[in-house]
Enzyme design. Structure first.
Site, short mmCIF file in Angstrom:
data_model
loop_
_atom_site.label_atom_id
_atom_site.label_comp_id
_atom_site.label_asym_id
_atom_site.label_seq_id
_atom_site.Cartn_x
_atom_site.Cartn_y
_atom_site.Cartn_z
N CYS A 2 -6.33 -6.90 27.50
CA CYS A 2 -6.90 -5.57 26.39
C CYS A 2 -5.50 -4.86 27.01
CB CYS A 2 -8.32 -5.43 26.70
SG CYS A 2 -9.49 -7.06 26.77
N ARG A 27 -1.07 -7.28 26.87
CA ARG A 27 -1.64 -7.81 26.92
C ARG A 27 -3.18 -8.76 26.39
NH1 ARG A 27 -1.12 -4.27 31.45
NH2 ARG A 27 -4.28 -3.91 31.39
N TRP A 73 -8.63 -9.46 24.49
CA TRP A 73 -7.99 -10.28 25.21
C TRP A 73 -9.26 -10.99 25.42
CZ3 TRP A 73 -9.68 -13.43 29.44
CH2 TRP A 73 -9.03 -14.49 29.73
N ASN A 99 -11.31 -2.02 29.02
CA ASN A 99 -10.81 -2.88 29.34
C ASN A 99 -11.64 -3.59 30.45
OD1 ASN A 99 -9.21 -5.29 30.59
ND2 ASN A 99 -7.70 -3.28 31.00
N GLY A 100 -11.74 -4.80 30.86
CA GLY A 100 -12.65 -5.13 31.73
C GLY A 100 -13.72 -5.61 31.70
N GLU A 485 7.14 -24.11 39.10
CA GLU A 485 7.87 -22.64 38.92
C GLU A 485 7.76 -23.56 37.14
OE1 GLU A 485 6.77 -20.12 38.11
OE2 GLU A 485 8.01 -18.80 36.49
N LYS A 489 6.69 -23.05 33.07
CA LYS A 489 6.74 -21.85 31.86
C LYS A 489 6.95 -22.94 30.81
CE LYS A 489 7.50 -19.09 32.82
NZ LYS A 489 7.14 -18.65 34.88
N GLU A 492 3.21 -23.12 29.25
CA GLU A 492 2.43 -21.79 29.08
C GLU A 492 3.31 -21.55 27.54
OE1 GLU A 492 2.97 -18.07 31.41
OE2 GLU A 492 4.35 -18.81 32.21
N HIS A 508 3.66 -41.34 44.52
CA HIS A 508 2.00 -41.89 45.34
C HIS A 508 0.98 -41.64 44.37
CE1 HIS A 508 3.09 -41.84 49.76
NE2 HIS A 508 4.09 -40.87 49.63
N LYS A 607 -0.47 -11.24 29.39
CA LYS A 607 0.30 -10.29 30.64
C LYS A 607 -0.38 -10.26 31.83
CE LYS A 607 4.35 -9.95 32.13
NZ LYS A 607 5.34 -11.40 31.88
O1 M6R Z 1 1.05 -9.83 37.50
P1 M6R Z 1 1.59 -10.62 38.23
O2 M6R Z 1 2.14 -11.28 38.66
O3 M6R Z 1 -0.04 -10.43 39.21
O4 M6R Z 1 0.67 -12.17 37.64
C1 M6R Z 1 0.58 -13.45 37.41
C2 M6R Z 1 0.35 -14.61 36.58
O5 M6R Z 1 -1.15 -14.04 35.77
C3 M6R Z 1 1.48 -14.48 36.72
O6 M6R Z 1 2.85 -14.37 36.67
C4 M6R Z 1 1.30 -15.61 35.31
O7 M6R Z 1 1.39 -17.10 35.90
C5 M6R Z 1 2.71 -15.69 34.44
N1 M6R Z 1 1.93 -16.09 33.17
C6 M6R Z 1 2.90 -16.59 34.33
O8 M6R Z 1 4.50 -16.34 33.57
#
Ligand code: M6R
Length: 612
Positions: A2, A27, A73, A99-100, A485, A489, A492, A508, A607
């Protein structure tokens, strides 16, 4: 999660709020709304993105020099017009954005219903504004005092802005565990979840602390109290980011810009910290805690998502170079499993945003058990940067694409510097090896530039695999976290199911998935396990899997086996992840683009994850 924006001053609030919401849209982006004060309170809100709100407000009464806006969000209640913020109380004279999460909203709501309140939305936020209004009426107190008293009964996280028809020259803001920044202009103030909407107006900001309530009044300016009613002097800081950093700069997407910025962002991460000429690493931010790190019996790294993957690389770095045992924990698990932590442990919290709720909670737990906590954050002044004992900023510049790219490589750079400084003090590395790593690290931006030149080849590969329903990513040693990673990527932003695995683990279980339709991305740059990786590739090949291999420039063997070979420059093994992740970032970007996905704002994501 948010985004919140407020404006109070002499200009029209609406365009400032809308621009601010666009900057904060990363956000959350499932609904948006504004409340404008102009004698009366006008509220406009709808499901969808900020652009939908702009369409919705065409022809409406948008005057007013005071206003608040929100991009949501969803947590409580689905994304729809009614659950969109702002929310109002019983009289419709007060409006709130939030927000929260108000964790005790259910019992509060029940009590309020018993006292004659009725609710329109499913949100926790609406409960809070009813509570504030009730306190204000019952106690006959000012708006800010009603906010303060009401928040005393609230459990959970909040960043809120409240405006009221009977307070035509005032915004009340409060925060706990969700960020809020106040920008101070000439006779005007800007309030936002982070500094990105503020930079174009002023560089002077005040970050609110937990349980602080700010009153921004056109006559008296900014005053701050805490929830215990103690006055707090605002601490004004200057922002180091500029407007240009928040624009796409000619790229189609922020993600692509951020991928290409990595040679620069890594240089910025190392600036003033690395001097190979004299064999020196200097991390000023952790200077006072350096001996704690050097003498740590154990390092515990806590983080989420991509930052957790850099933590895994950190484990390899600290154990390999500095011989300090490391555990890497998902912050969300760590905080709930009663972990063993003692005073000789050093906890490293990694977070791009510096606001991730689970990482914050893990830090608080570690601190309460006496551990030293160091932070690696990108956002200056963020909550994590402020609650840790010390830390090092990554200085990667604002990362706006929801998929983390340049923050990852900047985190790896800082972890490498930390591990090298610990290794030097502990005498665990030969001098020649230490010097080689410093020199190679200094040159890593050039190696990334070379890896970025592979984009045309990667576009071609993306075209071939864009319709694959699944992907497997394999890596060994330092490249195992990179495999995780790469898979994250891809899933997501392109919504393709992908899994990352240590290459040897494939037999395995995951090997059962391999057939002629399964693309397998193999990170095959490790000198130390080259033969083993060749064998893993053979195993995939024997089951007709399609191999995309990331190898070093000098590779000869894998070339003969793989369907596609992406050759990246040769770097020392501990530095490999910083380079080997680049083709994976580009591959996911181009696949997502070909699948017509919203690369910068993938569905269901936000984000900065400020809720648990
Ligand atoms: O702001 P942060 O690094 O603490 O965020 C952690 C995760 O939410 C963040 O890395 C998320 O997994 C990303 N969307 C990955 O690309």
């Amino acid at each position: 999660m948010c985004g919140i924006v407020g404006y109070i001053g002499k200009q029209d609030a609406f365009p400032i709020i809308i621009n601010g919401l666009k900057r904060l849209e990363y956000r959350g982006y499932d609904s948006a709304g504004v409340a404008l004060l102009n004698g009366s309170l006008n509220i406009y809100k709808c499901k969808g993105k900020v652009n939908d709100l702009i369409q919705f407000t065409k022809g409406k009464k948008l005057e007013g020099t005071i206003g608040i806006g929100h991009t949501r969000w969803a947590t409580h209640g689905p994304p729809n017009d009614i659950n969109a913020h702002p929310h109002t109380g019983k009289s419709d004279k007060l409006a709130i954005i939030h927000n929260g999460i108000i964790e005790n909203y259910a019992p509060l709501k029940e009590e309020l219903i018993k006292r004659g309140h009725s609710f329109e939305s499913d949100t926790d936020t609406e409960v809070l504004i009813h509570l504030i209004e009730e306190v204000m009426d019952k106690e006959q107190v000012s708006l800010e005092e009603a906010v303060r008293l009401a928040l005393q009964g609230v459990v959970g996280a909040y960043a809120i802005l409240v405006v009221g028809e009977d307070n035509p020259r005032k915004i009340v803001a409060a925060r706990k565990s969700s960020p809020l920044v106040v920008g101070i202009g000439e006779g005007e103030f800007f309030i936002a979840s982070d500094a990105t909407p503020i930079i174009e107006h002023t560089r002077n900001v005040v970050y609110l602390n937990d349980e602080e309530i700010a009153v921004i009044d056109l006559e008296n300016g900014l005053s701050i109290k805490n929830i215990q009613n103690q006055d707090k002097a605002p601490f004004v800081q200057e922002l180091e980011w500029n407007l240009e950093m928040l624009e796409k700069g000619g790229y189609d997407h922020f993600m692509l810009k951020e991928i290409h910025e990595q040679p620069r962002s890594i240089r910025d991460s190392m600036r003033g910290r690395l001097n190979p000429a004299i064999g020196n690493v200097r991390l000023g931010g952790i200077k006072e805690y350096k001996q704690k790190l050097v003498n740590a019996k154990r390092i515990i790294i806590v983080a989420c998502g991509t930052s957790w993957h850099s933590g895994l690389v950190g484990e390899y770095l600290f154990e390999d170079l500095a011989r300090i045992p490391v555990e890497v924990e998902y912050a969300s698990e760590f905080r709930y499993r009663n972990p063993i932590i003692d005073e000789d442990d050093v906890v490293i919290a990694i977070s791009q945003s510096g606001e991730t709720a689970d990482t914050l909670a893990a830090i608080n737990l570690a601190k309460s058990r006496g551990a030293t906590v160091l932070g690696i954050c990108n956002v200056v002044g963020s909550s994590i940067a402020r609650v840790t004992h010390a830390g090092a900023y990554t200085h990667a510049g604002p990362e706006i694409g929801v998929a983390s790219t340049k923050a990852f490589t900047a985190q790896l750079t800082i972890l490498t510097l930390m591990a090298l400084t610990a290794a030097e003090s502990r005498g665990t590395l030969r001098r020649s090896r230490y010097m080689q790593l410093l020199n190679e690290l200094e040159n890593i931006p050039e190696q990334i530039t070379a890896a970025l030149k592979l984009e045309e080849q990667i576009k071609y590969i993306a075209q071939e695999f864009k319709d694959a329903p699944n992907f497997l990513y394999l890596g060994r040693g330092y490249n195992f976290p990179v495999a995780l990673e790469g898979a994250l990527k891809l899933k997501e932003i392109s919504y393709i199911h992908a899994e990352g695995y240590p290459a040897a683990e494939m037999k395995h279980g995951p090997i059962a998935l391999i057939d002629e339709n399964m693309p397998v991305v193999v990170l095959a740059t490790n000198k130390s396990a080259y033969e083993k990786i060749v064998s893993n590739i053979q195993e995939v090949k024997a089951r007709k899997g399609r191999i995309i291999a990331i190898t070093h420039d000098d590779d000869t063997e894998i070339k003969k086996l793989a369907d596609h070979v992406i050759q990246i420059p040769i770097v020392a093994e501990p530095l490999t992840p910083i380079v080997s992740v680049i083709p994976l970032q580009l591959l996911s970007y181009h696949i997502a683009l070909l699948r017509d996905c919203n690369v910068d704002q993938p569905r269901n994501l936000a984000k900065s994850v400020t809720v648990e």
